[in-house]
Design a protein around this motif. Structure first.
Motif, PDB file in Angstrom:
ATOM      1  N   ALA A  57       0.646  -1.240   0.256  1.00 39.40           N
ATOM      2  CA  ALA A  57      -0.038   0.094  -0.217  1.00 39.40           C
ATOM      3  C   ALA A  57       1.060   1.647  -0.370  1.00 39.40           C
ATOM      4  CB  ALA A  57      -0.820  -0.517   1.446  1.00 39.40           C
ATOM      5  N   PHE A 292      -6.558  -4.744  -5.195  1.00 39.56           N
ATOM      6  CA  PHE A 292      -5.845  -5.363  -4.894  1.00 39.56           C
ATOM      7  C   PHE A 292      -5.032  -7.070  -4.654  1.00 39.56           C
ATOM      8  CE2 PHE A 292      -6.756  -7.857  -0.317  1.00 39.56           C
ATOM      9  CZ  PHE A 292      -4.800  -7.678   0.293  1.00 39.56           C
ATOM     10  N   TYR A 296      -1.134  -7.513  -5.441  1.00 36.74           N
ATOM     11  CA  TYR A 296      -1.573  -8.423  -3.931  1.00 36.74           C
ATOM     12  C   TYR A 296      -0.608  -9.788  -4.807  1.00 36.74           C
ATOM     13  CZ  TYR A 296      -0.048 -10.736   0.476  1.00 36.74           C
ATOM     14  OH  TYR A 296       0.779 -11.208   1.199  1.00 36.74           O
ATOM     15  N   TYR A 312      -3.349  -4.349   4.359  1.00 34.34           N
ATOM     16  CA  TYR A 312      -3.366  -3.145   3.054  1.00 34.34           C
ATOM     17  C   TYR A 312      -4.274  -2.199   3.630  1.00 34.34           C
ATOM     18  CZ  TYR A 312      -3.935  -1.834  -1.860  1.00 34.34           C
ATOM     19  OH  TYR A 312      -4.265  -1.201  -2.564  1.00 34.34           O
TER      20      TYR A 312
END
Length: 379
Positions: A57, A292, A296, A312
């Protein structure tokens, strides 16, 4: 140099150092953020993905840009699940590194010990854990995890209303305030929904031989066994329950600590069909979650789990506070922005994270079930 002037100079130097620590971003160049989780030890099942997601992040935030052209510098540490190590790292980040924000630690055990230190040093700290004692320490410590009554309590009501559970037994790590709160919330929700609680059984996070307790449980007529403990320990406990003769029809249940691939990997067939209340559902249609998940996987080569999502989301909350603090943020400005956080876009729950007047967070929760070696939304 006379004594009076020497004292004056020392006081001036101390004041300057404190000012520097509190306004690390005054030049708009580099904002130091301390990131510390249990990346080794019994809580590493959560600490590693949390730390990875926080790092991701922050990397994304630097690419997107911050007010005044600032960049976030990450300083990392491993608490190893240890209270003393947590306190040492907070002091290092605050004093040595002049950090303006701390992201971590992983568990309530660490966070409850570290929160008084962050308040004494007046540096904002956001832990992924859920214990209310983190907030009790003072206005500089925050938690991302919702109250157990909102999350684990939901599982208790589901167990009675949807699964027909009538007789349940509680097992919990008695050395962890967060696990105790989760056990209590599950117990209270079950009782208020009409189920009978047969026993509360305390264990230690260092335990591994559960056969005496498992044999005791197997001798009882029980519909569900709930355990609030670390993921791998819980999986081992369920394996030993079946070895002791507990009926395969018994519902195995647990809080968000079990929403980890480590739980499934360690438990294998023994945890198939287990129910877990989680902060995060991988199947969420939240657009933030889709981005995300992709990022990831690209960064770490594996899909994110509940703890990656918590890490996150924690970082997103901290980053938004830094952004809202303006081009010259300091610790006090970041703390003030955290305290008024409202509908921050995150990947946990329903996708929005908000604090109430008492700094208690809310965001929703999901009930998952293990099916074919993976977590799916429970029916």
């Amino acid at each position: 140099m006379n004594e009076t002037r020497r004292h004056w100079l020392l006081a001036t130097m101390a004041a300057a150092a404190a000012a520097t620590a509190g306004t690390a971003g005054a030049q708009g160049a580099e904002l130091t953020v301390g990131v510390f989780n249990a990346t080794t030890g019994v809580y590493a099942f959560g600490g590693v993905p949390i730390q990875n997601a926080m790092r991701l992040a922050i990397e994304q935030a630097n690419k997107q840009g911050l007010p005044g052209g600032a960049r976030i510098k990450i300083v990392e540490g491993d608490t190893a699940g240890d209270k003393a190590q947590t306190i040492t790292l907070i002091n290092q980040f605050a004093r040595r590194d002049n950090a303006i924000l701390l992201l971590g630690p992983t568990t309530s055990v660490e966070a409850v010990s570290g929160a008084p230190v962050s308040n004494a040093l007046q540096i904002p700290m956001i832990s992924t854990s859920s214990s209310a004692e983190i907030l009790d320490a003072g206005p500089w410590s925050f938690k991302v995890g919702a109250q157990a009554t909102q999350t684990t309590g939901r599982l208790g009501r589901y167990a009675v209303e949807k699964l027909g559970v009538k007789r349940a037994l509680m097992v919990f790590d008695q050395g962890n305030e967060g696990y105790i709160a989760q056990k209590n919330a599950m117990r209270d929700a079950l009782k208020s929904s009409g189920a009978q609680i047969l026993a509360d059984e305390g264990i230690q996070a260092s335990d591994s031989n559960f056969l005496p307790l498992a044999t005791k449980i197997a001798a009882q007529d029980v519909d569900a066994v709930f355990i609030a403990a670390p993921a791998e320990l819980s999986a081992n406990f369920f394996i030993q329950l079946l070895q002791a003769g507990v009926s395969p029809k018994t519902r195995f249940m647990g809080p968000a600590s079990l929403a980890s691939q480590g739980f499934i990997k360690s438990g294998g067939k023994a945890v198939e069909n287990a129910y877990v209340v989680a902060d995060y559902a991988a199947t969420s249609a939240n657009p933030v979650n889709a981005a995300f998940t992709e990022a990831y996987k690209a960064r770490y080569g594996t899909a994110p789990d509940n703890w990656a999502a918590m890490g996150y989301s924690t970082a997103l909350i901290g980053i938004q506070a830094i952004r809202n603090a303006g081009p010259n943020p300091d610790r006090a400005k970041v703390r003030a922005e955290l305290a008024k956080s409202n509908k921050v876009p995150v990947v946990i729950g329903d996708g929005l994270w908000t604090l109430d007047a008492g700094r208690q967070p809310s965001y929703g929760a999901a009930i998952l079930q293990v099916k074919n070696g993976a977590f799916v939304s429970a029916p």
